[in-house]
Motif scaffolding. Structure first.
Motif, PDB file in Angstrom:
ATOM      1  N   GLN A 169       8.715  17.975  26.302  1.00  0.00           N
ATOM      2  CA  GLN A 169       7.423  18.259  25.686  1.00  0.00           C
ATOM      3  C   GLN A 169       7.343  17.579  24.317  1.00  0.00           C
ATOM      4  O   GLN A 169       8.306  17.595  23.547  1.00  0.00           O
ATOM      5  CB  GLN A 169       7.234  19.760  25.475  1.00  0.00           C
ATOM      6  CG  GLN A 169       7.058  20.544  26.753  1.00  0.00           C
ATOM      7  CD  GLN A 169       6.748  21.998  26.474  1.00  0.00           C
ATOM      8  OE1 GLN A 169       7.466  22.899  26.894  1.00  0.00           O
ATOM      9  NE2 GLN A 169       5.661  22.236  25.756  1.00  0.00           N
ATOM     10  N   GLN A 203       1.788  16.794  25.402  1.00  0.00           N
ATOM     11  CA  GLN A 203       2.354  16.007  26.483  1.00  0.00           C
ATOM     12  C   GLN A 203       3.495  16.758  27.170  1.00  0.00           C
ATOM     13  O   GLN A 203       4.244  17.499  26.531  1.00  0.00           O
ATOM     14  CB  GLN A 203       2.875  14.664  25.957  1.00  0.00           C
ATOM     15  CG  GLN A 203       1.835  13.802  25.266  1.00  0.00           C
ATOM     16  CD  GLN A 203       0.793  13.265  26.232  1.00  0.00           C
ATOM     17  OE1 GLN A 203       0.967  13.273  27.456  1.00  0.00           O
ATOM     18  NE2 GLN A 203      -0.327  12.782  25.685  1.00  0.00           N
ATOM     19  N   CYS A 204       3.616  16.560  28.480  1.00  0.00           N
ATOM     20  CA  CYS A 204       4.698  17.146  29.265  1.00  0.00           C
ATOM     21  C   CYS A 204       5.101  16.156  30.342  1.00  0.00           C
ATOM     22  O   CYS A 204       4.232  15.645  31.075  1.00  0.00           O
ATOM     23  CB  CYS A 204       4.258  18.452  29.905  1.00  0.00           C
ATOM     24  SG  CYS A 204       5.514  19.162  31.002  1.00  0.00           S
ATOM     25  N   ALA A 205       6.389  15.890  30.443  1.00  0.00           N
ATOM     26  CA  ALA A 205       6.899  14.997  31.470  1.00  0.00           C
ATOM     27  C   ALA A 205       8.156  15.604  32.074  1.00  0.00           C
ATOM     28  O   ALA A 205       8.968  16.198  31.370  1.00  0.00           O
ATOM     29  CB  ALA A 205       7.208  13.622  30.881  1.00  0.00           C
ATOM     30  N   ARG A 258      -3.647  15.591  36.155  1.00  0.00           N
ATOM     31  CA  ARG A 258      -2.360  15.289  36.796  1.00  0.00           C
ATOM     32  C   ARG A 258      -2.533  14.003  37.613  1.00  0.00           C
ATOM     33  O   ARG A 258      -2.808  14.014  38.798  1.00  0.00           O
ATOM     34  CB  ARG A 258      -1.955  16.439  37.718  1.00  0.00           C
ATOM     35  CG  ARG A 258      -0.561  16.253  38.330  1.00  0.00           C
ATOM     36  CD  ARG A 258       0.514  16.899  37.537  1.00  0.00           C
ATOM     37  NE  ARG A 258       1.850  16.679  38.095  1.00  0.00           N
ATOM     38  CZ  ARG A 258       2.409  17.465  39.014  1.00  0.00           C
ATOM     39  NH1 ARG A 258       1.746  18.502  39.503  1.00  0.00           N
ATOM     40  NH2 ARG A 258       3.625  17.203  39.436  1.00  0.00           N
ATOM     41  N   GLU A 267       4.990  12.937  37.518  1.00  0.00           N
ATOM     42  CA  GLU A 267       5.834  13.190  36.358  1.00  0.00           C
ATOM     43  C   GLU A 267       5.114  13.854  35.181  1.00  0.00           C
ATOM     44  O   GLU A 267       5.721  14.594  34.434  1.00  0.00           O
ATOM     45  CB  GLU A 267       6.437  11.858  35.863  1.00  0.00           C
ATOM     46  CG  GLU A 267       7.408  11.207  36.826  1.00  0.00           C
ATOM     47  CD  GLU A 267       6.712  10.485  37.970  1.00  0.00           C
ATOM     48  OE1 GLU A 267       7.374  10.256  39.005  1.00  0.00           O
ATOM     49  OE2 GLU A 267       5.508  10.173  37.845  1.00  0.00           O
ATOM     50  N   ASP A 268       3.834  13.566  34.992  1.00  0.00           N
ATOM     51  CA  ASP A 268       3.156  13.942  33.756  1.00  0.00           C
ATOM     52  C   ASP A 268       2.066  14.982  33.973  1.00  0.00           C
ATOM     53  O   ASP A 268       1.296  14.910  34.948  1.00  0.00           O
ATOM     54  CB  ASP A 268       2.545  12.696  33.101  1.00  0.00           C
ATOM     55  CG  ASP A 268       3.599  11.668  32.770  1.00  0.00           C
ATOM     56  OD1 ASP A 268       3.535  10.536  33.298  1.00  0.00           O
ATOM     57  OD2 ASP A 268       4.498  11.992  31.978  1.00  0.00           O
ATOM     58  N   PRO A 271      -0.397  16.519  31.126  1.00  0.00           N
ATOM     59  CA  PRO A 271      -0.851  16.776  29.757  1.00  0.00           C
ATOM     60  C   PRO A 271      -1.856  17.926  29.687  1.00  0.00           C
ATOM     61  O   PRO A 271      -2.651  18.134  30.612  1.00  0.00           O
ATOM     62  CB  PRO A 271      -1.507  15.450  29.358  1.00  0.00           C
ATOM     63  CG  PRO A 271      -1.922  14.826  30.648  1.00  0.00           C
ATOM     64  CD  PRO A 271      -0.917  15.259  31.673  1.00  0.00           C
ATOM     65  N   CYS A 321       5.632  24.045  28.891  1.00  0.00           N
ATOM     66  CA  CYS A 321       5.402  23.377  30.155  1.00  0.00           C
ATOM     67  C   CYS A 321       6.598  23.657  31.055  1.00  0.00           C
ATOM     68  O   CYS A 321       7.748  23.764  30.572  1.00  0.00           O
ATOM     69  CB  CYS A 321       5.252  21.878  29.924  1.00  0.00           C
ATOM     70  SG  CYS A 321       5.025  20.891  31.418  1.00  0.00           S
TER      71      CYS A 321
END
Lengths: 113, 110
Positions: free
Chosen positions: A6, A22-24, A68, A72-73, A75, A91
Motif C-alpha cells: 500500500q 494505491q494497493c498492489a 480494478r 494486481e491493482d 486503487p 487493502c
C-alpha cells in the motif's frame, strides 16, 4: 515476498481535496478488499472486487470509488475529502470465498484537516 | 448483516497469566478466522476454524469453534509480552465477504 503493498503510508489532506490510495498484490489473488479501521471499531468493508473489471460496495462505500483494471491493482479514490474520512485504510487480497485467509497490507494513515 | 461481538474489549494482564477472549454472534458462519494485529501493521491470520466443535492449537494459543458455528473462543496459556496486540475474529457465509468483530486489545506486561 512483497504480498500486499500500500502507498502512501501516511497522508494529510485538506477538506475538499481528492487523492488515490494505491494497493498492489503479487499473489495472483482474484479477490481484493478495502477496509477502514477507526479506533475501537474493527474493520469496516468499503469496497471489494472478485476479479478484474468487477467491483461491489461493502458496508461503508459513500465518499469512495474504486476500479480494478488488472488482477494486481485495486486503487481507492477519495473525492471531496471530509474529516469523517480520517482513518487507517487497509487493502487485502485473498483466494475465492470467505473461508480463505485475507492478506493485508500495512495500511495508509490518512488525516483530513 | 451478520454481526460479531468480541469480549472483552480490552485486557491487561501480567506475563504468565492465562486468558480467554470470546467472539459471539446470532448468525451461523461457514468458518471463523482469528487475526492478530500489531501497532502500525495490518492484521495477520492466526487460524481458520471450519467445523462445529473444532479445536485448533497454535503453540500456547487454543482456538475453539462452537458446536452451532455461531461463536468461537481464543485461550492463551502463560501469556508473554510478545502476545500483545489486537485480536480480531472474522466470519463469513463461505461464498461472500468477511465480517470483522471490533477486536480485543491485549496488553501483556513483563
Amino acid at each position: 515476498n512483497a504480498g500486499v503493498t500500500q502507498t502512501p503510508k501516511f497522508r494529510i489532506l485538506k477538506i475538499g481535496q481528492s487523492m488515490t490510495l494505491q494497493c498492489a498484490q503479487d499473489m495472483n489473488h482474484n479477490y481484493m478488499y478495502w477496509y477502514r479501521q477507526d479506533p475501537g471499531m474493527g474493520l469496516k468493508l468499503i469496497y471489494y472486487s472478485v476479479g478484474a473489471g468487477i467491483t461491489d460496495k461493502g458496508e461503508v462505500p459513500n465518499g469512495y470509488n474504486v476500479s480494478r483494471s488488472t488482477t494486481e491493482d485495486f486503487p481507492l479514490r477519495l473525492e471531496l475529502a471530509a474529516p469523517s474520512q480520517t482513518s487507517v485504510y487497509f487493502c487485502a487480497s485473498s483466494g475465492p470465498g470467505s473461508n480463505q485467509p485475507q492478506h493485508f497490507g500495512d495500511g495508509t494513515r490518512l488525516s483530513i484537516l | 448483516t451478520q454481526l460479531l461481538e468480541q469480549s472483552p474489549q480490552f485486557l491487561s494482564i501480567q506475563e504468565g497469566e492465562n486468558l480467554t477472549v470470546y467472539c459471539n454472534s446470532s448468525s451461523v458462519f461457514s468458518s471463523l478466522q482469528w487475526y492478530r494485529q500489531e501497532p502500525g501493521e495490518g492484521p495477520v491470520l492466526l487460524v481458520t476454524v471450519v467445523t462445529g466443535g473444532e479445536v485448533k492449537k497454535l503453540k500456547r494459543l487454543t482456538f475453539q469453534f462452537g458446536d452451532a458455528r455461531k461463536d468461537s473462543s481464543l485461550h492463551i496459556t502463560a501469556a508473554q509480552p510478545g502476545d500483545t496486540g489486537l485480536y480480531l475474529c472474522a466470519g463469513g457465509p463461505g461464498y461472500s465477504t468477511l465480517t470483522f468483530g471490533k477486536g480485543t486489545m491485549l496488553l501483556v506486561s513483563p
